[in-house]
Design an enzyme around this catalytic site. Structure first.
Site, mmCIF file in Angstrom:
data_model
loop_
_atom_site.group_PDB
_atom_site.id
_atom_site.type_symbol
_atom_site.label_atom_id
_atom_site.label_comp_id
_atom_site.label_asym_id
_atom_site.label_seq_id
_atom_site.Cartn_x
_atom_site.Cartn_y
_atom_site.Cartn_z
ATOM 1 N N SER A 103 -6.910 9.499 0.388
ATOM 2 C CA SER A 103 -6.172 8.436 1.077
ATOM 3 C C SER A 103 -5.790 7.299 0.140
ATOM 4 O O SER A 103 -6.627 6.795 -0.604
ATOM 5 C CB SER A 103 -7.020 7.860 2.211
ATOM 6 O OG SER A 103 -6.386 6.723 2.773
ATOM 7 N N HIS A 105 -5.314 4.387 1.102
ATOM 8 C CA HIS A 105 -6.036 3.190 1.553
ATOM 9 C C HIS A 105 -7.306 2.952 0.713
ATOM 10 O O HIS A 105 -7.730 1.813 0.545
ATOM 11 C CB HIS A 105 -6.416 3.312 3.028
ATOM 12 C CG HIS A 105 -5.270 3.066 3.959
ATOM 13 N ND1 HIS A 105 -4.876 1.806 4.334
ATOM 14 C CD2 HIS A 105 -4.431 3.922 4.591
ATOM 15 C CE1 HIS A 105 -3.857 1.894 5.162
ATOM 16 N NE2 HIS A 105 -3.556 3.178 5.330
ATOM 17 N N ASP A 112 -1.363 -1.056 5.897
ATOM 18 C CA ASP A 112 -0.487 -0.898 7.051
ATOM 19 C C ASP A 112 -0.172 -2.279 7.615
ATOM 20 O O ASP A 112 -1.029 -3.161 7.625
ATOM 21 C CB ASP A 112 -1.170 -0.066 8.131
ATOM 22 C CG ASP A 112 -1.472 1.355 7.670
ATOM 23 O OD1 ASP A 112 -0.718 1.879 6.831
ATOM 24 O OD2 ASP A 112 -2.473 1.924 8.145
ATOM 25 N N GLU A 161 5.915 6.936 8.353
ATOM 26 C CA GLU A 161 5.002 5.835 8.655
ATOM 27 C C GLU A 161 5.665 4.530 8.211
ATOM 28 O O GLU A 161 5.428 4.065 7.090
ATOM 29 C CB GLU A 161 3.644 6.019 7.955
ATOM 30 C CG GLU A 161 2.835 7.174 8.502
ATOM 31 C CD GLU A 161 1.385 7.164 8.020
ATOM 32 O OE1 GLU A 161 0.987 6.242 7.257
ATOM 33 O OE2 GLU A 161 0.647 8.090 8.393
ATOM 34 N N HIS A 164 3.289 1.819 6.657
ATOM 35 C CA HIS A 164 2.425 2.027 5.483
ATOM 36 C C HIS A 164 3.161 1.612 4.209
ATOM 37 O O HIS A 164 4.091 2.282 3.770
ATOM 38 C CB HIS A 164 2.006 3.502 5.409
ATOM 39 C CG HIS A 164 1.049 3.810 4.286
ATOM 40 N ND1 HIS A 164 -0.301 3.979 4.482
ATOM 41 C CD2 HIS A 164 1.256 3.987 2.957
ATOM 42 C CE1 HIS A 164 -0.880 4.255 3.307
ATOM 43 N NE2 HIS A 164 0.057 4.265 2.372
#
Length: 197
Positions: A103, A105, A112, A161, A164
């Site tokens: 990920s 993240h 996000d 997305e 994101h």
């Protein structure tokens, strides 16, 4: 492109983080409007500074932006992913959530956004919200790209997305925008990663 401390690290379904349990050494909470607390409100220091400029610019043009999800540890991603697997099965989970260690993240380079009112959070209709519209048109000026663009899931491995954002630096983000290149995979000449090997 494999160093997680580099703003050009590429993490996708073919390129896990090295090490898998990487933790950014410089996590900070940006001075922006937060929709989350705890680790999810953190970014690496470079991304945080750029996010502060991005959010301020959006606000000055009437687009409210919130930090809806920032850093996510290996442990949190494990729990998130396993939650998707238990409710949807692994094949479906793999289209919506990264496996632990895969990920963006976890790098601290991505986050996000929300719009402050919760409208369409993490849903396709968020693309039409002022925060997403503004980010799509302007984020590159502050070093960000919309990492998973519309209809490029066969390259990125993820459906659109619009929330994101990924920091790659003003130079690379502006170059991508000028040249009409939608994905980091294409920009850096890497193979498409639609699924796990």
């Amino acid at each position: 492109m494999s160093d997680p401390a580099s703003q050009w690290v590429i993490v996708n379904k073919h390129r896990p983080l090295t090490p898998l349990q990487f933790v950014p050494p410089d996590l900070v909470q940006p001075r922006v409007q937060l929709a989350v607390s705890g680790e999810a409100s953190l970014l690496n220091s470079t991304t945080a500074a750029a996010a502060e400029k991005l959010f301020a610019a959006a606000a000055s043009e009437g687009a409210t932006m919130t930090l809806a999800s920032g850093y996510r540890s290996f442990q949190t991603q494990t729990a998130t992913y396993n939650g998707y697997v238990s409710t949807r099965g692994q094949a479906s989970a793999d289209t919506a959530s990264a496996r632990p260690g895969f990920s963006e993240h976890q790098t601290g380079w991505a986050f996000d956004i929300g719009d402050g009112g919760g409208a369409c959070s993490f849903e396709p209709c968020f693309a039409d919200q002022p925060a997403a519209v503004w980010a799509k048109a302007n984020a590159f000026k502050y070093g960000f790209v919309v990492r998973y663009p519309w209809m490029l899931n066969e390259i990125t491995g993820y459906y659109y997305e619009p929330w994101h954002l990924r920091f790659v630096g003003v130079e690379a983000a502006t170059d991508m925008a000028k040249r009409g290149i939608g994905t980091l995979e294409e920009y850096f000449g890497l193979e498409a990663a639609p699924g796990y090997p």
